[in-house]
Write a protein that holds these residues in place. Structure first.
Motif, short mmCIF file in Angstrom:
data_model
loop_
_atom_site.label_atom_id
_atom_site.label_comp_id
_atom_site.label_asym_id
_atom_site.label_seq_id
_atom_site.Cartn_x
_atom_site.Cartn_y
_atom_site.Cartn_z
N VAL A 66 0.84 -1.19 0.00
CA VAL A 66 0.00 0.00 0.00
C VAL A 66 0.89 1.25 0.00
CG1 VAL A 66 -1.78 1.30 1.25
CG2 VAL A 66 -1.86 -1.20 1.21
N ALA A 67 0.51 2.26 -0.79
CA ALA A 67 1.31 3.48 -0.91
C ALA A 67 0.40 4.69 -1.00
CB ALA A 67 2.20 3.41 -2.15
N GLY A 68 0.94 5.83 -0.58
CA GLY A 68 0.23 7.09 -0.71
C GLY A 68 -0.19 7.68 0.62
N GLY A 69 0.47 8.75 1.04
CA GLY A 69 0.07 9.45 2.25
C GLY A 69 0.51 8.80 3.55
N ILE A 70 1.40 7.82 3.49
CA ILE A 70 1.85 7.14 4.70
C ILE A 70 3.06 7.87 5.28
CG2 ILE A 70 2.66 4.96 5.69
CD1 ILE A 70 1.32 3.54 3.30
N GLY A 71 2.93 8.35 6.50
CA GLY A 71 4.02 9.09 7.12
C GLY A 71 4.42 8.58 8.48
N ARG A 72 3.59 7.71 9.06
CA ARG A 72 3.87 7.19 10.41
C ARG A 72 3.67 5.67 10.46
NH1 ARG A 72 4.08 9.88 15.05
NH2 ARG A 72 2.96 8.17 16.06
N GLY A 73 4.31 5.06 11.44
CA GLY A 73 4.19 3.62 11.61
C GLY A 73 2.79 3.17 12.00
N ASP A 74 2.02 4.04 12.65
CA ASP A 74 0.65 3.69 13.03
C ASP A 74 -0.17 3.33 11.78
OD1 ASP A 74 1.89 6.01 14.43
OD2 ASP A 74 0.38 5.56 15.96
N MET A 75 0.06 4.08 10.71
CA MET A 75 -0.68 3.83 9.47
C MET A 75 -0.18 2.55 8.80
SD MET A 75 -3.18 4.72 7.69
CE MET A 75 -3.58 6.30 8.42
N ILE A 76 1.12 2.30 8.89
CA ILE A 76 1.65 1.03 8.37
C ILE A 76 0.94 -0.13 9.06
CG2 ILE A 76 3.68 -0.47 8.23
CD1 ILE A 76 5.41 2.05 8.03
N ALA A 77 0.83 -0.04 10.39
CA ALA A 77 0.18 -1.11 11.17
C ALA A 77 -1.26 -1.33 10.71
CB ALA A 77 0.21 -0.75 12.66
N ALA A 78 -1.96 -0.23 10.45
CA ALA A 78 -3.36 -0.33 10.04
C ALA A 78 -3.49 -1.10 8.73
CB ALA A 78 -3.97 1.06 9.90
N TYR A 79 -2.62 -0.79 7.76
CA TYR A 79 -2.70 -1.49 6.47
C TYR A 79 -2.25 -2.95 6.59
CZ TYR A 79 -3.78 2.97 4.27
OH TYR A 79 -4.38 4.16 3.91
N LEU A 80 -1.28 -3.21 7.46
CA LEU A 80 -0.87 -4.60 7.68
C LEU A 80 -2.03 -5.39 8.25
CD1 LEU A 80 2.72 -4.14 9.21
CD2 LEU A 80 2.15 -4.90 6.90
N GLU A 81 -2.76 -4.79 9.19
CA GLU A 81 -3.92 -5.48 9.78
C GLU A 81 -4.99 -5.78 8.74
OE1 GLU A 81 -4.43 -4.56 14.44
OE2 GLU A 81 -5.05 -2.93 13.14
N MET A 82 -5.06 -4.92 7.72
CA MET A 82 -6.06 -5.13 6.67
C MET A 82 -5.62 -6.18 5.66
SD MET A 82 -7.29 -1.22 5.88
CE MET A 82 -8.50 -1.72 4.64
N GLY A 83 -4.36 -6.64 5.77
CA GLY A 83 -3.89 -7.70 4.89
C GLY A 83 -2.73 -7.33 3.98
N ALA A 84 -2.31 -6.08 4.01
CA ALA A 84 -1.18 -5.68 3.17
C ALA A 84 0.07 -6.45 3.60
CB ALA A 84 -0.93 -4.18 3.28
N ALA A 85 0.94 -6.73 2.61
CA ALA A 85 2.20 -7.41 2.91
C ALA A 85 3.29 -6.42 3.30
CB ALA A 85 2.65 -8.22 1.68
N GLY A 86 3.05 -5.14 3.07
CA GLY A 86 4.02 -4.10 3.37
C GLY A 86 3.56 -2.80 2.78
N VAL A 87 4.44 -1.81 2.78
CA VAL A 87 4.08 -0.48 2.27
C VAL A 87 5.18 0.06 1.37
CG1 VAL A 87 2.65 0.11 4.26
CG2 VAL A 87 5.09 0.70 4.28
N GLN A 88 4.80 1.04 0.56
CA GLN A 88 5.78 1.79 -0.23
C GLN A 88 5.69 3.24 0.22
OE1 GLN A 88 6.43 1.56 -4.73
NE2 GLN A 88 5.42 3.54 -4.55
#
Length: 326
Positions: free
Chosen positions: A169-191
């Motif tokens: 998932v990519a776009g508008g991610i600036g903090r680890g809290d948001m990374i965690a949210a997308y991981l919980e939704m099933g993302a394998a990681g972030v860009q």
């Protein structure tokens, strides 16, 4: 992040978005050496330049890294050949639908193919066509963007794809809290790109970095399409004189279309070359008035120059803390 890390061969499943003139050997190597995954931005490079850039990156890191290729590049297959020569393990195809045979050409030498898709139907089609992973990038991102926000894309794509496929998932991610949210939704990681554009290892001009440090989210605006007949992918960047110059460039290219001097493919290439030059003026020369300051809306969270390793460590601490609170 286990699936993403296994796919990338990195310690953390954080890709550095490919930013022209910024994502070169120094930042890419620093990203991979720090446990993330660096990606060379080929942009408008010739095969010879890409050859040198990959060699230069390999001299700085023994860790895996990728190469981002623009699908409309006239020498796309020659660039794929350069990636094969160097045994590049991951190739990102960006900027449009991969042309016929390009995915097969990359997979033929054993590399993993990462693609972008603006719709769920196209994402499924690309996976059927051999793509190994997908990046869903929302309109909050910097550079070339689509019209839909990251949060909406994540809700649409991840429930349908994440169980069987590797999705970043990519776009508008600036903090680890948001990374965690997308991981919980099933993302394998972030860009993430904007977060690393002003890292200590980034070769971006000091004035380019200062512009980022001063900017707020609302300063990162999308470009306006002047002529409906000239389909221009919107670009998000900090507003300056260069933003206005792009409008003039569109009018110039539209006139050439009217006169029959260029076809649509050449017109779009001229637009891409404009961005490459405008980016260089800002990133390399430090011309922050007339150059292009491509930045995502997370730019307001970039406030100081830090080493890549520190940025990744902070993101991981924030992400783990968020998951622990849950």
């Amino acid at each position: 992040m286990a699936r993403g890390c296994a796919f990338l061969g990195s310690d953390t499943a954080i890709l550095c978005g490919a930013m022209s003139w910024v994502s070169e050997r120094n930042l890419v190597a620093a990203m991979s050496n720090s446990g993330g995954f660096g990606v060379i931005a080929c942009g408008a490079m010739t095969p010879e330049l890409l050859d040198a850039e990959i060699a230069g990156t390999k001299a700085l890191t023994s860790k895996p890294f990728g190469v981002n290729l623009i699908t409309m590049h006239p020498d796309l297959f020659a660039l794929i050949g350069v990636c094969e020569k160097h045994g590049v393990g991951h190739v990102v195809l960006a900027g449009g639908i991969p042309p016929k045979g390009s995915i097969d050409a990359i997979k033929a030498f054993g590399a993993q193919v990462i693609v972008f898709a603006p719709t769920l139907a196209l994402a499924k089609k690309q996976f059927r066509g051999g793509a190994d992973a997908l990046v869903i990038e929302g309109s909050e991102a910097g550079g070339h963007i689509g019209p839909i926000s990251t949060s909406v894309l994540a809700q649409e794509f991840l429930p349908e794809l994440a169980a069987e496929h590797v999705v970043f998932v990519a776009g508008g991610i600036g903090r680890g809290d948001m990374i965690a949210a997308y991981l919980e939704m099933g993302a394998a990681g972030v860009q993430m790109g904007t977060a690393f554009a002003c890292a200590s290892e980034s070769i971006a001009h000091p004035d380019f970095k200062k512009a980022f440090f001063r900017a707020k989210a609302r300063d990162a605006e999308t470009s306006v399409q002047i002529d409906a007949r000239l389909p221009v992918i919107p670009v998000r960047a900090l507003k300056n004189k260069g933003t206005e110059e792009f409008a003039a460039k569109q009018r110039e290219v539209a006139l050439l279309l009217d006169q029959g001097s260029v076809d649509m493919g050449e017109a779009q290439l001229q637009i891409e070359h404009y961005w490459a030059g405008a980016l260089r003026r800002a990133v390399v020369d430090g011309d922050i008035e007339n150059g292009s300051l491509m930045a995502g809306q997370s730019v307001g969270m970039v406030t100081a120059e830090e080493p890549v390793a520190d940025i990744i460590a902070r993101l991981m601490r924030e992400s783990e803390a968020a998951l622990t609170r849950r």
